[in-house]
Design a protein around this motif. Structure first.
Motif, PDB file in Angstrom:
ATOM      1  N   ASP A   1       9.000 -24.391   7.506  1.00 15.00           N
ATOM      2  CA  ASP A   1       9.736 -25.388   8.175  1.00 15.00           C
ATOM      3  C   ASP A   1       9.097 -25.251   9.999  1.00 15.00           C
ATOM      4  OD1 ASP A   1      12.438 -25.295   6.768  1.00 15.00           O
ATOM      5  OD2 ASP A   1      12.769 -23.240   7.920  1.00 15.00           O
ATOM      6  N   PRO A   2       8.372 -24.138  10.371  1.00 12.32           N
ATOM      7  CA  PRO A   2       8.209 -24.836  11.664  1.00 12.32           C
ATOM      8  C   PRO A   2       6.736 -25.538  11.796  1.00 12.32           C
ATOM      9  CG  PRO A   2       7.557 -22.550  11.215  1.00 12.32           C
ATOM     10  CD  PRO A   2       8.205 -22.631  10.131  1.00 12.32           C
TER      11      PRO A   2
ATOM     12  N   ARG B   1       0.361 -28.754   5.587  1.00 19.59           N
ATOM     13  CA  ARG B   1       0.436 -26.641   5.659  1.00 19.59           C
ATOM     14  C   ARG B   1       1.846 -26.364   5.060  1.00 19.59           C
ATOM     15  NH1 ARG B   1      -2.131 -24.807  11.358  1.00 19.59           N
ATOM     16  NH2 ARG B   1      -4.381 -25.562  10.424  1.00 19.59           N
ATOM     17  N   ALA B   2       2.653 -27.163   5.254  1.00 13.53           N
ATOM     18  CA  ALA B   2       4.086 -27.014   5.368  1.00 13.53           C
ATOM     19  C   ALA B   2       4.701 -26.947   3.451  1.00 13.53           C
ATOM     20  CB  ALA B   2       4.970 -28.506   6.166  1.00 13.53           C
ATOM     21  N   MET B   3       3.480 -28.408   3.384  1.00 13.54           N
ATOM     22  CA  MET B   3       3.699 -28.227   1.411  1.00 13.54           C
ATOM     23  C   MET B   3       3.353 -27.249   0.219  1.00 13.54           C
ATOM     24  SD  MET B   3       5.125 -29.915  -0.669  1.00 13.54           S
ATOM     25  CE  MET B   3       5.414 -31.893  -0.295  1.00 13.54           C
ATOM     26  N   GLN B   4       2.325 -26.306   1.270  1.00 12.06           N
ATOM     27  CA  GLN B   4       1.881 -25.431   0.970  1.00 12.06           C
ATOM     28  C   GLN B   4       2.087 -23.691   1.117  1.00 12.06           C
ATOM     29  OE1 GLN B   4      -2.129 -26.133   1.847  1.00 12.06           O
ATOM     30  NE2 GLN B   4      -2.947 -27.292   1.053  1.00 12.06           N
TER      31      GLN B   4
ATOM     32  N   ARG C   1      10.202 -19.140  -0.495  1.00 11.35           N
ATOM     33  CA  ARG C   1      11.568 -18.310  -0.281  1.00 11.35           C
ATOM     34  C   ARG C   1      11.992 -18.415  -1.827  1.00 11.35           C
ATOM     35  NH1 ARG C   1      12.850 -21.859   4.778  1.00 11.35           N
ATOM     36  NH2 ARG C   1      13.146 -22.763   3.408  1.00 11.35           N
ATOM     37  N   PRO C   2      12.216 -16.620  -2.301  1.00  8.11           N
ATOM     38  CA  PRO C   2      12.711 -16.984  -3.171  1.00  8.11           C
ATOM     39  C   PRO C   2      14.388 -16.445  -3.798  1.00  8.11           C
ATOM     40  CG  PRO C   2      10.580 -15.327  -3.157  1.00  8.11           C
ATOM     41  CD  PRO C   2      11.224 -16.301  -2.403  1.00  8.11           C
TER      42      PRO C   2
ATOM     43  N   ASP D   1      14.155 -24.969  -0.313  1.00  4.92           N
ATOM     44  CA  ASP D   1      12.504 -25.338  -0.455  1.00  4.92           C
ATOM     45  C   ASP D   1      12.458 -26.415  -1.125  1.00  4.92           C
ATOM     46  OD1 ASP D   1      11.456 -23.164   0.716  1.00  4.92           O
ATOM     47  OD2 ASP D   1      11.158 -22.112  -0.948  1.00  4.92           O
ATOM     48  N   LYS D   2      13.143 -26.793  -2.091  1.00  2.88           N
ATOM     49  CA  LYS D   2      12.994 -28.428  -2.754  1.00  2.88           C
ATOM     50  C   LYS D   2      13.567 -29.421  -1.776  1.00  2.88           C
ATOM     51  CE  LYS D   2      15.026 -30.567  -6.895  1.00  2.88           C
ATOM     52  NZ  LYS D   2      15.663 -30.192  -8.092  1.00  2.88           N
ATOM     53  N   GLY D   3      14.275 -29.376  -0.811  1.00  2.00           N
ATOM     54  CA  GLY D   3      14.904 -30.091   0.424  1.00  2.00           C
ATOM     55  C   GLY D   3      13.859 -30.329   0.439  1.00  2.00           C
ATOM     56  N   ARG D   4      13.194 -29.099   1.355  1.00  2.00           N
ATOM     57  CA  ARG D   4      12.711 -29.444   2.573  1.00  2.00           C
ATOM     58  C   ARG D   4      10.746 -30.371   2.150  1.00  2.00           C
ATOM     59  NH1 ARG D   4      14.556 -29.998   6.821  1.00  2.00           N
ATOM     60  NH2 ARG D   4      14.687 -27.894   7.632  1.00  2.00           N
TER      61      ARG D   4
END
Length: 211
Positions: free
Chosen positions: A158-159, A182-185, A189-190, A196-199
């Motif tokens: 997120d950041p 970096r966000a994509m990598q 978060r289990p 995570d999928k939406g982000r």
């Protein structure tokens, strides 16, 4: 105790610890799950607005039992900000103001809460709402807040996403790509697969707009 017995014991202990953690954070996890459902699985329009309104009511009931809980307060602010985004228009600015006030309170008393999520959320508000005289939008403050969030959680999805998105809106495409990548990598978060999928869809959409 042989190796196999030791591994079994460690597995049991780990499972029990995880179960205890889940039980201890049940309201928070329910709130996070509900937000992801509203944000990513609910159609835009009245249905999405009602989803966030119900989520806000639920968090309010949790906070009645745990007044001042900083984690729940952050999520109350996030849901208010998300409802403002779903509603749009000048009428939603009061919700954004309420979210801002809640986040500032958490930053003042418990800035490390949820890996600095209050900074991330407040930073996103600063660059998404209009500036003076309409509202409190301020790109300089947005960047300040988002950088503080990254200091606390440099590898978080997120950041990195929100700072990358901010940079993209500022036309700083080269820098934006760094943080969006970096966000994509970021590590998954289990306990938050839908979020995570939406982000990641958000990240891909922003990357697609860059030159």
């Amino acid at each position: 105790m042989n190796t196999r017995q030791l591994l079994c014991a460690l597995t049991v202990c780990s499972t029990l610890a995880s179960t205890a953690a889940l039980a201890g954070n049940a309201p928070l996890q329910q709130v996070q799950k509900k937000w992801a459902e509203c944000q990513y699985s609910t159609p835009d329009g009245d249905e999405k607005e009602q989803c966030f309104q119900h989520a806000i009511t639920r968090i309010g009931s949790y906070l009645d039992k745990e007044p001042g809980n900083p984690e729940l307060t952050v999520w109350l602010a996030i849901n208010k900000a998300s409802l403002a985004g779903a509603q749009g228009g000048l009428g939603a600015l009061s919700l954004a103001e309420e979210a801002k006030s809640l986040l500032e309170g958490v930053i003042e008393t418990s800035p490390q809460t949820l890996d600095g999520s209050a900074y991330t959320s407040l930073g996103s508000l600063y660059y998404k709402v209009p500036g003076w005289p309409i509202s409190f939008g301020d790109d300089d403050k947005a960047e300040e807040m988002l950088k503080k969030a990254l200091e606390i959680n440099p590898a978080g999805i997120d950041p990195n996403y929100f700072y990358g998105d901010f940079l993209a809106e500022e036309g700083r495409d080269k820098e934006a790509k760094v943080y969006l990548t970096r966000a994509m990598q970021a590590s998954p978060r289990p306990d938050r697969p839908l979020a995570d999928k939406g982000r990641k869809r958000d990240i891909e959409a922003t990357l697609g707009k860059l030159k």
